[in-house]
Motif scaffolding. Structure first.
Motif, short mmCIF file in Angstrom:
data_model
loop_
_atom_site.label_atom_id
_atom_site.label_comp_id
_atom_site.label_asym_id
_atom_site.label_seq_id
_atom_site.Cartn_x
_atom_site.Cartn_y
_atom_site.Cartn_z
N ARG A 215 0.82 -1.22 0.00
CA ARG A 215 0.00 0.00 0.00
C ARG A 215 0.85 1.26 0.00
O ARG A 215 0.36 2.35 -0.32
N LEU A 216 2.12 1.15 0.34
CA LEU A 216 3.01 2.30 0.36
C LEU A 216 3.62 2.57 -1.01
O LEU A 216 4.26 3.61 -1.21
N GLY A 217 3.42 1.65 -1.95
CA GLY A 217 4.04 1.79 -3.25
C GLY A 217 5.54 1.57 -3.21
O GLY A 217 6.28 2.07 -4.06
N VAL A 218 6.00 0.80 -2.20
CA VAL A 218 7.43 0.52 -2.03
C VAL A 218 7.65 -0.97 -2.26
O VAL A 218 6.95 -1.81 -1.69
N VAL A 219 8.62 -1.30 -3.08
CA VAL A 219 8.95 -2.69 -3.37
C VAL A 219 10.11 -3.13 -2.48
O VAL A 219 11.16 -2.48 -2.46
N LEU A 220 9.92 -4.22 -1.74
CA LEU A 220 10.97 -4.76 -0.88
C LEU A 220 11.69 -5.84 -1.66
O LEU A 220 11.19 -6.96 -1.81
N GLU A 221 12.87 -5.51 -2.15
CA GLU A 221 13.60 -6.41 -3.04
C GLU A 221 14.83 -6.99 -2.35
O GLU A 221 15.46 -6.33 -1.53
N GLY A 222 15.17 -8.21 -2.71
CA GLY A 222 16.40 -8.82 -2.23
C GLY A 222 16.29 -9.31 -0.80
O GLY A 222 15.26 -9.22 -0.14
N GLN A 223 17.40 -9.85 -0.32
CA GLN A 223 17.46 -10.37 1.04
C GLN A 223 17.57 -9.23 2.04
O GLN A 223 18.41 -8.34 1.89
N PRO A 224 16.75 -9.22 3.08
CA PRO A 224 16.82 -8.15 4.05
C PRO A 224 18.00 -8.32 5.01
O PRO A 224 18.59 -9.40 5.12
N HIS A 225 18.33 -7.25 5.71
CA HIS A 225 19.25 -7.30 6.83
C HIS A 225 18.50 -7.95 7.99
O HIS A 225 17.40 -7.54 8.35
N LEU A 226 19.08 -8.98 8.61
CA LEU A 226 18.37 -9.80 9.58
C LEU A 226 19.06 -9.80 10.94
O LEU A 226 20.28 -9.96 11.03
N LEU A 227 18.26 -9.63 11.99
CA LEU A 227 18.71 -9.75 13.37
C LEU A 227 17.63 -10.48 14.16
O LEU A 227 16.44 -10.37 13.86
N HIS A 228 18.05 -11.19 15.20
CA HIS A 228 17.12 -11.98 16.00
C HIS A 228 17.33 -11.66 17.47
O HIS A 228 18.46 -11.39 17.91
N ALA A 229 16.25 -11.69 18.25
CA ALA A 229 16.33 -11.56 19.71
C ALA A 229 15.40 -12.59 20.33
O ALA A 229 14.23 -12.70 19.94
N LYS A 230 15.91 -13.32 21.31
CA LYS A 230 15.13 -14.38 21.94
C LYS A 230 14.06 -13.83 22.87
O LYS A 230 12.92 -14.29 22.86
N ARG A 231 14.43 -12.85 23.70
CA ARG A 231 13.46 -12.29 24.65
C ARG A 231 13.91 -10.91 25.10
O ARG A 231 15.11 -10.65 25.27
N LEU A 232 12.92 -10.04 25.32
CA LEU A 232 13.19 -8.71 25.86
C LEU A 232 12.01 -8.31 26.73
O LEU A 232 10.86 -8.43 26.33
N ASP A 233 12.31 -7.83 27.94
CA ASP A 233 11.29 -7.31 28.85
C ASP A 233 11.16 -5.80 28.64
O ASP A 233 12.17 -5.09 28.64
N VAL A 234 9.92 -5.33 28.51
CA VAL A 234 9.68 -3.95 28.07
C VAL A 234 8.66 -3.28 28.98
O VAL A 234 7.71 -3.92 29.45
N ARG A 235 8.85 -2.00 29.21
CA ARG A 235 7.88 -1.15 29.90
C ARG A 235 7.52 0.01 28.97
O ARG A 235 8.38 0.52 28.26
N ALA A 236 6.27 0.41 28.99
CA ALA A 236 5.81 1.50 28.11
C ALA A 236 5.04 2.54 28.91
O ALA A 236 4.39 2.21 29.92
N ARG A 237 5.10 3.77 28.44
CA ARG A 237 4.38 4.89 29.06
C ARG A 237 3.25 5.34 28.13
O ARG A 237 3.21 5.00 26.97
N TRP A 238 2.36 6.14 28.68
CA TRP A 238 1.34 6.76 27.85
C TRP A 238 2.00 7.62 26.78
O TRP A 238 3.07 8.19 27.01
N VAL A 239 1.35 7.74 25.62
CA VAL A 239 1.84 8.68 24.63
C VAL A 239 1.51 10.10 25.06
O VAL A 239 0.52 10.34 25.77
N GLU A 240 2.37 11.04 24.63
CA GLU A 240 2.19 12.44 24.97
C GLU A 240 2.18 13.27 23.69
O GLU A 240 2.93 13.00 22.75
N ARG A 241 1.36 14.28 23.65
CA ARG A 241 1.28 15.17 22.49
C ARG A 241 2.62 15.87 22.28
O ARG A 241 3.21 16.39 23.22
N VAL A 242 3.10 15.86 21.05
CA VAL A 242 4.33 16.57 20.71
C VAL A 242 3.97 18.02 20.44
O VAL A 242 3.18 18.31 19.54
N ARG A 243 4.54 18.93 21.20
CA ARG A 243 4.17 20.34 21.10
C ARG A 243 5.25 21.12 20.35
O ARG A 243 6.42 20.81 20.45
#
Length: 243
Positions: A215-243
């Motif tokens: 839908r973006l009109g972008v073609v993803l060609e070739g082999q991508p750059h690849l990285l893997h992560a087994k597990r990550l613990d994450v905390r998130a905050r409310w979003v805030e308006r950018v002023r």
């Protein structure tokens, strides 16, 4: 196109509100034309580039332990696969992640994320299996008000675990502690996330279907750059308006 000068991430207001764990995650990144990406972003959000090169990422993984800070896990609402299509941006010079889509199989989290974080979550039929070190993943978007999107792949980690060194491409692609979103009026919001450094490994992948960027009109060609992560613990905050 010249990359904007980076500014420090402003301090967040208030405590973190949401916890989660990410499992068996694969970063799949393709280099794409920066001007093509810039045309897809709202006013005030600038494409971030490395050496003039923009990147588009597809990120399949599994979530668990998703719950508000003071509440226990809830069956079906706290554990599910997720599939992201993302790029990298700056707002007022502060780098972060811009999500084009976030697909999950549970309807209530879709509604909550759209309502309170202004993120483009979509409902999808999804399947994920991890066996003998290989993750097999498939997704078919079913959200009625979203463009079609299909993805299927198998991937695995290779090599020793490492933390991306500052200044490397791996650090630039993964070390993003801000996300951006916009509401229907085009107002831009910033959200902070918190986690330890990514425990990365190199990866191999076989991608058999991927229409997420069509839908973006972008073609993803070739082999991508690849990285893997087994597990990550994450905390998130409310979003805030950018002023």
């Amino acid at each position: 196109m010249t990359a904007p000068v980076s500014s420090p991430l402003p301090p967040a207001r208030g405590p973190w509100v949401l916890r989660m764990q990410w499992h068996d995650l694969c970063f799949m990144h393709w280099p794409v034309n920066a001007e093509a990406i810039a045309r897809t972003l709202p006013a005030g959000v600038e494409v971030d580039t490395r050496g003039g090169q923009a990147y588009l990422g597809v990120v399949p993984f599994r979530m668990s332990g998703v719950a508000p800070r003071t509440l226990p896990d809830v069956p079906r609402l706290s554990a599910f696969p997720e599939l992201n299509l993302r790029t990298y941006v700056t707002v007022d010079g502060v780098p972060g992640v811009w999500f084009y889509s976030l697909d999950i199989p549970e309807p209530l989290p879709v509604v909550l994320a759209r309502t309170f974080f202004y993120l483009p979550y979509n409902l999808a039929r999804m399947w994920m299996q991890h066996e003998h070190g290989i993750t097999r993943y498939a997704s078919l978007r079913t959200q009625a008000d979203a463009p079609a999107g299909r993805f299927a792949a198998a991937y695995r980690s290779t090599g020793a675990e490492f933390q991306a060194a500052p200044g490397t491409l791996e650090d630039w692609l993964t070390n993003r502690l801000a996300l951006y979103s916009a509401d229907q009026q085009g107002r831009v919001y910033r959200g902070h996330i918190h986690h330890t450094p990514w425990p990365l490994r190199r990866a191999e992948a076989q991608i058999t279907e991927n229409t997420l960027a069509d839908r973006l009109g972008v073609v993803l060609e070739g082999q991508p750059h690849l990285l893997h992560a087994k597990r990550l613990d994450v905390r998130a905050r409310w979003v805030e308006r950018v002023r």
